[in-house]
Design an enzyme around this catalytic site. Structure first.
Site, PDB file in Angstrom:
ATOM      1  N   HIS A 448       0.834  -1.210   0.000  1.00 46.56           N
ATOM      2  CA  HIS A 448       0.000   0.000   0.000  1.00 46.56           C
ATOM      3  C   HIS A 448       0.868   1.259   0.000  1.00 46.56           C
ATOM      4  CE1 HIS A 448      -3.587   2.436   1.327  1.00 46.56           C
ATOM      5  NE2 HIS A 448      -2.601   3.221   1.783  1.00 46.56           N
ATOM      6  N   GLU A 449       1.789   1.334   0.954  1.00 48.65           N
ATOM      7  CA  GLU A 449       2.620   2.538   1.061  1.00 48.65           C
ATOM      8  C   GLU A 449       3.540   2.691  -0.152  1.00 48.65           C
ATOM      9  OE1 GLU A 449       1.804   4.644   3.137  1.00 48.65           O
ATOM     10  OE2 GLU A 449       0.638   3.450   4.534  1.00 48.65           O
ATOM     11  N   HIS A 452       1.843   4.592  -2.846  1.00 45.44           N
ATOM     12  CA  HIS A 452       1.971   6.046  -2.712  1.00 45.44           C
ATOM     13  C   HIS A 452       3.316   6.510  -3.272  1.00 45.44           C
ATOM     14  CE1 HIS A 452      -1.623   6.990  -0.517  1.00 45.44           C
ATOM     15  NE2 HIS A 452      -1.322   6.259   0.528  1.00 45.44           N
ATOM     16  N   HIS A 455       3.456   6.537  -6.994  1.00 42.54           N
ATOM     17  CA  HIS A 455       2.651   7.643  -7.506  1.00 42.54           C
ATOM     18  C   HIS A 455       3.540   8.887  -7.616  1.00 42.54           C
ATOM     19  CE1 HIS A 455      -1.538   9.821  -7.182  1.00 42.54           C
ATOM     20  NE2 HIS A 455      -0.951  10.008  -8.355  1.00 42.54           N
TER      21      HIS A 455
END
Length: 665
Positions: A448-449, A452, A455
């Site tokens: 998940h992290e 980020h 991105h």
């Protein structure tokens, strides 16, 4: 305006040892450089004469006093850029000056925001906190600077000038103007000063609540059975409880942690009440019905009414689901194996590699922080990820991503400013006999992290004001949540999930792990609905009752489990600061991610063409494009609220064939 919100986010030194843990019986496991870097303790070069380069390579930050130097330098540069923005003729140069102004402040403030919560040295934390307040105050004054706003308004009010702007420049100009408007630029002098005062007061309240929400509670050691003391930190004659211990197999440990950690703190309760009143007063002052209406104007949802419709419809459609208890998978999920998996995934989807680098002296804040260079096969170096993965007593027990420096095109140098981010987890340290072993939940959080981080790395926006995760909050979680689908896909996991000693892969174990995402899926979604509704109610019109009374009612209505007396969970809800009125974003982003996964990746999660399309349509733009337009570009259709709800409900259906196959094996 100039300070973008942080969201709630890795490599290490290059370690020449191919493997730290070898199986002493028959098999030997070897790791790639990335896997070896994370499955080995970092080797430190001891050079007493090596000069510190400063945190993140910023020379001033070799000592705490350097924050004041960096702050003064940024504020001096701010004055120059304000003058430039106010005096240059309307056009692209105006927007570039605004973005340079934003970048200069963010580069100091974002870094300080991270250091104030993560640095082990209290002197660094204190200096960083002072910087946050000082720059935050300047930012709020800039947000209501009439001359600065006038220069932007002159640009946007001239049809001929606007017609000559490229789409990115026009959107960034509109976003800056939007920030002026929600800060009260249209008010008279007296009311504008009142708005600034409220903003500055909120900076203090936000910081007080954020710090307090992570502080442990303590109780006399004599109040806890002695055989349970080993589960908690000790402070003299007291036991410290710094979390819920939800993973503990001992029922009593979990109950003690729940009751003590969530016991109400009177001062923090007052802080939260004042924070919510302040936010409402500010929203009313600048012309909004509530803080929720102000916060949601620039999002996909647009209004609190849309959010509540989404949450209510989702609640109505949820039903009980059949759940299977997952097994323990940790020996197959060493940190090094998971990092290899991420490296392989990014290589196949985007042509990107994670490369371990040795930090210079003074560059990192803890010796177990790893540094990764993110390198594209044709574009070269894309940016850096610092991986602060391991538990420290003085570090928040929260997984998160910090932007330290945003990417942008530098007109001053003619080069691209490479993004720098930190991913912060709280993983157990490796032992003498084993590397860090992750639970499925830890592995999913890591993916998940890293979503980020990528991105930020894969965007190549012209302006830092809209780089990477600097986008609408209910879109910012889409790339990170999409990574969770990769983290629980059989074809992805089977590439890297192997026993840390033997290298063995158990296909039935991988199949079980992929279905474990759905374990308690409906209950987890209901819990997120409860959190999101509570956030909305807190930021609607004043309720004239305590935050605990509101929590008690919403918990019963939207979650179903009764409130536990003498607890105040809302005082641990630190997302109220960064996600005020926007916590629903996790659910809406999950719905979008689910649709992207099902339509674009479920047939072949390692498809390079689809990976490139995903980067082109969604990741590349940051906040430079309307979020719903990015979703529409990826899905080739515009989804409705009903589509979002159906995407969340349908994904909870377990694959019973997997469980039957597994039980037979």
């Amino acid at each position: 305006m100039f300070l973008k919100q942080l969201l709630s986010i890795e490599l290490l030194y290059f370690v020449k040892h191919r493997n730290l843990w070898t199986h002493v019986r028959r098999n030997v496991t070897t790791w790639s450089p990335v896997g070896a870097a994370f499955n080995a303790k970092p080797l430190r070069r001891l050079d007493l004469f090596e000069k510190s380069v400063g945190l993140f390579g910023v020379p001033e930050l070799s000592c705490p006093a350097g924050f004041q130097v960096a702050t003064k330098k940024a504020l001096t540069n701010t004055e120059v850029l304000v003058e430039k923005a106010c005096s240059c003729p309307p056009g692209v140069e105006t927007v570039e000056a605004f973005d340079q102004l934003s970048d200069g402040l963010c580069r100091v403030a974002d870094l300080a925001d991270f250091v104030k919560v993560a640095h082990p040295d209290p002197a660094f934390r204190e200096a960083a906190e002072k910087t946050c307040i000082e720059i935050g105050t300047v930012v709020e004054k800039l947000n209501t600077n009439v001359e600065l706003c006038k220069s932007l308004k002159n640009l946007l009010d001239d049809p001929e000038v606007v017609a000559q702007l490229d789409p990115d420049t026009r959107r960034v100009a509109e976003l800056f103007m939007f920030d002026f408007e929600i800060s009260g630029i249209h008010l008279d002098d007296k009311l504008r000063k009142e708005a600034v005062a409220l903003h500055v007061r909120l900076l203090d309240l936000n910081n007080e609540f954020l710090v307090g929400s992570h502080m442990p509670n303590r109780i006399a050691r004599s109040a806890i059975p002695e055989h349970l003391h080993v589960h908690f930190a000790k402070e003299g004659s007291f036991i410290q409880v710094g979390g819920l211990h939800a993973d503990s197999p001992d029922d009593l440990v979990r109950e003690i942690a729940y009751r003590i950690y969530l016991y109400p703190n009177a001062d923090l309760m007052v802080c939260l009440e004042e924070l919510l009143k302040c936010r409402h007063k500010l929203a009313k002052l600048v012309g909004y019905e509530s803080y929720g209406h102000r916060a949601l104007k620039g999002t996909m949802a647009k209004t609190p009414e849309t959010v509540m419709s989404f949450l209510q419809l989702l609640t109505d459609k949820l039903s009980d689901r059949y759940n299977i208890e997952p097994s323990l998978y940790s020996p197959y999920l060493s940190l090094g194996a998971c990092m290899e998996g991420l490296n392989n995934l990014f290589s196949q989807l985007y042509g990107v590699s994670l490369m371990s680098e040795h930090p210079s002296a003074g560059e990192v804040w803890s010796e177990d922080v790893r540094k990764l260079a993110v390198v594209h096969e044709t574009e070269g170096l894309l940016g850096y990820i610092y991986c602060d993965f391991f538990h420290r007593s003085d570090k928040p027990h929260q997984d998160c991503h910090f932007t330290i420096r945003g990417g942008r095109w530098c007109w001053e140098t003619g080069q691209y400013q490479l993004p720098v981010v930190v991913l912060m987890l709280s993983l157990p340290h490796p032992t003498k006999s084993a590397p860090t072993l992750l639970t499925p939940g830890m592995m999913e959080n890591l993916f998940h992290e890293m979503g980020h981080a990528m991105h930020s790395m894969l965007g190549r926006t012209r302006y830092q004001h809209v780089t990477g995760t600097r986008c609408a909050t209910d879109f910012a979680e889409v790339p990170s949540i999409l990574m969770e689908y990769f983290a629980t896909d059989y074809r992805v996991i089977s590439q890297f999930a192997r026993h840390y000693e033997t290298g063995q892969v158990q296909l039935s174990m991988v199949a079980r792990l992929c279905e474990s995402k759905k374990v308690c899926g409906a209950a987890d979604t209901q819990l997120q609905i409860f959190y999101a509704v509570l956030d909305q109610i807190y930021h609607s019109k004043p309720q004239n009752r305590s935050t605990t009374e509101i929590l008690k009612e919403m918990q019963l209505k939207f979650y179903g489990l009764p409130y536990t007396p003498n607890t105040a969970w809302q005082l641990r809800f630190s997302h109220l600061i960064g996600y005020g009125a926007k916590y629903y974003s996790y659910l809406m982003s999950r719905a979008v991610a689910s649709m992207v996964w099902r339509q674009c990746f479920i047939q072949d999660p390692l498809n390079r063409d689809m990976g490139e399309r995903y980067r082109r349509e969604m990741l590349a733009h940051g906040g430079a494009k309307e979020p719903m337009l990015m979703v529409e570009g990826m899905l080739q259709r515009r989804p409705t609220i009903e589509d979002f709800v159906d995407a969340l409900v349908s994904e909870l259906n377990p694959n019973f064939e997997t469980f039957i196959m597994d039980s037979e094996s």
